[in-house]
Structure formats: C-alpha cells, structure tokens
Design an enzyme around this catalytic site. Structure first.
Site, PDB file in Angstrom:
ATOM      1  N   HIS A  14     -14.349   4.426  -4.432  1.00 46.05           N
ATOM      2  CA  HIS A  14     -13.269   5.195  -5.073  1.00 46.05           C
ATOM      3  C   HIS A  14     -12.121   5.400  -4.090  1.00 46.05           C
ATOM      4  CE1 HIS A  14     -15.604   8.256  -2.999  1.00 46.05           C
ATOM      5  NE2 HIS A  14     -14.705   9.186  -3.236  1.00 46.05           N
ATOM      6  N   HIS A  47     -10.593   7.862  -2.622  1.00 43.33           N
ATOM      7  CA  HIS A  47     -10.414   8.964  -1.677  1.00 43.33           C
ATOM      8  C   HIS A  47     -10.352   8.357  -0.274  1.00 43.33           C
ATOM      9  CE1 HIS A  47     -12.060  12.267  -4.587  1.00 43.33           C
ATOM     10  NE2 HIS A  47     -10.772  12.043  -4.756  1.00 43.33           N
ATOM     11  N   ASP A  61     -11.318   8.910   2.697  1.00 41.35           N
ATOM     12  CA  ASP A  61     -12.452   8.707   3.603  1.00 41.35           C
ATOM     13  C   ASP A  61     -13.302   7.502   3.187  1.00 41.35           C
ATOM     14  OD1 ASP A  61     -13.014  10.529   1.426  1.00 41.35           O
ATOM     15  OD2 ASP A  61     -14.982  10.893   2.304  1.00 41.35           O
ATOM     16  N   HIS A  62     -12.991   6.902   2.047  1.00 40.69           N
ATOM     17  CA  HIS A  62     -13.743   5.728   1.599  1.00 40.69           C
ATOM     18  C   HIS A  62     -12.943   4.426   1.674  1.00 40.69           C
ATOM     19  CE1 HIS A  62     -17.349   7.870   0.056  1.00 40.69           C
ATOM     20  NE2 HIS A  62     -16.509   8.863   0.143  1.00 40.69           N
ATOM     21  N   HIS A 118     -17.756  11.540 -10.434  1.00 39.95           N
ATOM     22  CA  HIS A 118     -17.148  12.182  -9.258  1.00 39.95           C
ATOM     23  C   HIS A 118     -15.806  12.844  -9.580  1.00 39.95           C
ATOM     24  CE1 HIS A 118     -16.458  13.069  -5.103  1.00 39.95           C
ATOM     25  NE2 HIS A 118     -15.526  12.159  -4.905  1.00 39.95           N
ATOM     26  N   ASP A 166     -19.537   8.557  -4.272  1.00 35.27           N
ATOM     27  CA  ASP A 166     -19.771   9.992  -4.329  1.00 35.27           C
ATOM     28  C   ASP A 166     -20.022  10.356  -5.783  1.00 35.27           C
ATOM     29  OD1 ASP A 166     -18.881   9.731  -1.714  1.00 35.27           O
ATOM     30  OD2 ASP A 166     -17.208  11.102  -1.909  1.00 35.27           O
ATOM     31  N   HIS A 211     -23.239  10.540   3.971  1.00 38.73           N
ATOM     32  CA  HIS A 211     -22.089  11.320   3.494  1.00 38.73           C
ATOM     33  C   HIS A 211     -22.306  12.822   3.691  1.00 38.73           C
ATOM     34  CE1 HIS A 211     -18.761  12.527   0.770  1.00 38.73           C
ATOM     35  NE2 HIS A 211     -18.267  11.356   1.104  1.00 38.73           N
TER      36      HIS A 211
END
Lengths: 314, 314
Positions: free
Chosen positions: A61, A63, A65-66, A142, A213, A271
C-alpha cells in the site's frame, strides 16, 4: 532452496534497531521484494540479496513506510546500468508517484519498469508468475487500498525410476518424457504404464504469505492457507487491540489466530510498533495461540521449506 | 557551541559503509539539515540530533541521493505530532514533488512546511535566518539547478566592563544597555563614553559552507570565504579529473584549491564515489594543496569554532 530474508521489521515510526518494511524472497535464479520502505537499498547491502537479482517488487500500500525506498532503489539500479526489466506490483497510483520523481521517467532509466497496478476489488487475483512459481494478491482491510500477497511454488515432480520403466517394457525415449510429464503410456504389446507406477513422489512446492497492514480479515486467512511461512504484521500487543482496530492493524494474537485458522506451518511476526523494544512478550502472546510463532529477525535467512531441503541435501 | 555532524557522506551509488548526503548543523536551540538523502531519518536516530529540534532543511538539488529522505522525514515528524513549523529550502519544483506523496499535503500534516523555492539566477541571496545566524545560497555548476549554502553567525558581542563604566561616570541603567549595543554615551557632565572603552573584544561568529555537487566555480569560493569549516564534495581522486568535469563534480584537489583560495580554516571532504573504500590517498591529495583537510566522518561532531569554545570554557 527458497529463503525468506526480513530486511526491515519496523512500522511507520522508525527506531534505531529496525528498518522500514521490506522482506526478500530469494530463489536460486532471482529475488523478490515485498514492500520497499525507505532505506531498503542500504539495508540490502548488508544482506546476501544482490540488487541485480531483484526481479520484482510487490508493494502492499501507499503509506511511506512501505514504499518510500522504491524510488531510490530504482534510481540506483539505473546508475548501476541494469538492463533487465523489473516488475513493480502495487496499488493504482504507484506508477505516477514513481515516475514523477527526477530521473525515473521511462526514457531516463537504463531498464524497463513493468508496472502492474492493482485496482481495489474483491477476491484473490494472480499478479505475477515465473518459472515454477506464481503470486496472487487479495485486498486487505487497512482503510486505504492495501494488498496481501501469496507466493506459491509448483510441486516438484518426483524422479523417474528408469530401471522400473524398462522392466515394464518402456524403450522409446519420448515415452520416458511423457511419463515424467505425468502421462499414461500404451505400449505396442498392449501394456499400459501409468506415470504413478514409475515416478517417485512429488514434493509440494513452498508457500509464502505476506500479510501487512491489516485488521484480521477473511482475505488474510485465504492468503495464508497451508503456508510454509506466514509473514504477518503484529503492530501491537494484545492489550492494544482497540488501537489496532482503530488504526487498521493486527495484534500478536490476531496474527496467531490467522496462522491457526489458515493451517500455516510457521508464523513470522513483523511491523512492530516503535513502542516495543523487546519481543519476548509479543512472541509469548502469539505462541499462546499458535506455538510456532517467532519475531522476524532482520537479515536472518529462513528456509521456506526446511524439511524439503534436508532431504535434498542428503 | 555550534557543531557540524556529517550524517551521510556517500554519493549516488550506495555502499555499505556510508549513507546518502546529509550533514547536520547543531546550535543550542535548533538543528539545520543540509541535504536529506534516503535513510537520513534512520541515521539521525544514531546521532545526537533530535528530529524535533530540526528547524530547517536545505536541499542542494533534486538528485535522489540528496533529497529522497525528505518525504519520509516529514511523514515521521507528522506521526510524532510535531506542531512547530519547519522551513524547507531548495530548488524550484521541490514542493510539488513532496506534496504529491501520500500523507504530505498541507492538510494532512500536523505542522506547517514553509517552502522557500530558489529560482536559478546569479549571485548569492539570503534564504533563511534565525536568532544570531543567517544562511545565503548561490547557484553552483552541476548541470542541473544546484545551490551551495553559507551559514554565518553574528559576531558575539564582548562583555561590558561594569566597573570601568562606573569609573567613567555611567550610572543610568539604560546607558549600560546602550553601551552594550555599541552606542556612544554623552553624560550630563560632558563626558563622552564610547562603547569600545568599556566593552570587551567581540568574538567573530562561525561560518559553515556547504558546497556540493559542483565543478569548481567562483560561487564555491565566494560561499567558502574565511569559512571555519568548508564541507565540500570530493567525489573523485585527482586522476579522475576528466570524469569529475564530465559529471559536474569536484576532485579532492579541486576542493582543496577552493578551500585555499577562499581562505577557509578547515576542509571536510565528502560525497565520495562508491569506488573508494579508503580515504588515505584522497585526503593526502587534498592536503598537498590545503593542509587542514580531512575526510568527514559520519556521526562525528566537529566544533565549528574550536578555539572560541576553548576560550568560553576557561
């Protein structure tokens, strides 16, 4: 010989000890990356995963941090004069975000990036395959479009017992090939030779499931069915279940329940929220539900099918 | 008490031992970052520089190794509920690249980002100031719009010799203040008291010059005039001068010549090509031209004015 190598096991707020989300799957002929948080290319330098062997990157996804490490990783591949194409799978919109960055337009790169953008729908769809493996994706829960991935290897065909086949009267080289392919042979003398009579047992292919997530959801179970390794987020301890629900995440116990329900063989937790510096209690919580649970250790190498490899090495 | 802390000293192709470009300047009340390559927020966790103290980030140019860490750094600041504004200085176009990333629109962040975008022109312009310091920028010669930065502190005013002022007849508290501000006082009895008669010597403010990426150019010398620390790229050894010229970079000797010509006090070399794993020869080359040359060491703390601080601590 497939290995799973956690590259970053942190969540959105960074801590000194952990990297942002990424896990590598290494096959003899190529490596796949699942997620590509900031700093992935730097952490890969400390692993056995060579940038040049990475054949595909699958993003869950959008975000940061990914996927904030994806742009730099592609830029570096180009600086290193990569000339083989790479596949990038991820939510719709990813391509545009990448290509807007300086140096990452198709005409600026030394190699082709084949984007496979996923539209949020229902159910599991095939997204990528290679020689002897394939990957499917399912939408997770998520709050933003987010996909879990399931990597499945084809079963390894057993060995042909040539001696036994000869005894049954097989002579034609083409017939040996057809038996290996699982076909039934009618010999000239009327003998029928079934493949099962001359082929050793096949070895089931490995299954790796990457689920992050997400809140616990049916798609997570489906992705993890009979997985050899389920790599699942466990952002929070059980006592923060409300917070997990509110933020679209899973707890240790959620992850363990998914592993149990799916009949997975091994659970690697990842995570982790920045609030946790030790994993003992998190792992204990998961083990109370699913005994074969561990915290994923960055840069460790996990054999996808340890038993199968023991047999091979004998 | 100003310190310079190299955060990443590598160039575009990453190596295990080095991070992407970033150097922190730490004052008692805030920190400034010059460039923000991928992984900066992770490396900062290993330094004494707290994210919450970073008041401004100054980007030289829009090559990924100099700014791909900016998006993640701002995202993390928001996750940590930052509520004080931050200033981002950099080439035109930076704001758009940042704000297109998920989560980084003004309405999505918990704090204000004040972008100061520079248009490529000629000469040095002021781009930022604070209490007792200011920063100017000049276009460099890198093939794409790229800016060098010069941080200058105001001179520290000396101490007022109260006893001496009283002996000269100063009594009014406001007159003491005016003398501290450098003014001349006319007393009622006709005595004229000049500030210089009662004020100790002032201490010159520190100067830090950040010059990367660029071919040697007059702007580099101008930015580095009398600098206490010139932090200059030295991507290549002298033998690769042709390659430096072709790619818009400097060699060790180029950097040293700039330091010499500018009358800088100390030269820290950085932005080393991935081909160099040892610095001995690179530093030797620079020292042959400018003796006070060193390779910048990541996470080390360099006092901007070591002599001044020795005096203070006595």
């Amino acid at each position: 010989m497939t290995e799973i190598i956690p590259i970053g096991t942190g969540s959105a707020v960074p801590v000194k000890e952990r990297g942002f989300s990424c896990v590598a799957l290494r096959r003899p002929e190529l490596a796949l990356l699942f997620d590509c948080g900031e700093g992935t290319q730097l952490r890969l330098l400390h692993s056995d995963v060579k940038l040049s062997r990475v054949g595909a990157i699958l993003i869950t996804h959008l975000h940061g941090d990914h996927f904030f490490g994806l742009m730099g990783l592609l830029a570096t591949m180009s600086l290193l004069h990569r000339d083989t194409p790479i596949t990038v799978v991820g939510p719709a919109g990813l391509r545009d975000l990448v290509q807007r960055m300086p140096g990452l337009l198709p005409e600026e790169l030394t190699f082709e990036v084949d984007f496979n953008e996923l539209e949020h729908g229902h159910g599991r769809i095939m997204v990528l395959d290679g020689k002897g493996w394939r990957i499917s994706a399912s939408p997770l829960d998520h709050g933003v479009p987010c996909y879990g991935y399931r990597y499945e290897e084809e079963d390894l065909v057993g060995t042909l017992d040539v001696e036994r086949a000869r005894q049954l009267g097989v002579r034609n080289p083409r017939d040996f090939g057809r038996l290996k392919a699982g076909e039934t042979i009618d010999l000239e003398d009327g003998t029928v030779v079934e493949a099962s009579a001359v082929m050793g047992p096949s070895t089931p292919g490995g299954v790796f499931s990457y689920v992050t997530d997400t809140r616990p959801c049916p798609a997570a179970v489906d992705l993890a069915l009979d997985a050899d390794i389920l790599y699942h987020e466990a952002t929070f301890a059980d006592e923060l279940a409300d917070r997990a629900e509110a933020t679209g995440h899973s707890t240790t116990v959620d992850a363990a329940r998914i592993a149990l329900e799916a009949g997975a063989k091994r659970l690697l937790l990842s995570h982790f929220s920045a609030r946790y510096r030790r994993f003992d209690e998190l792992v204990s919580e998961a083990r109370s539900v699913f005994p074969n649970s561990e915290a994923a250790v960055e840069l460790s190498r996990y054999q996808l099918q340890p038993e199968a490899e023991t047999i091979e090495s004998n």
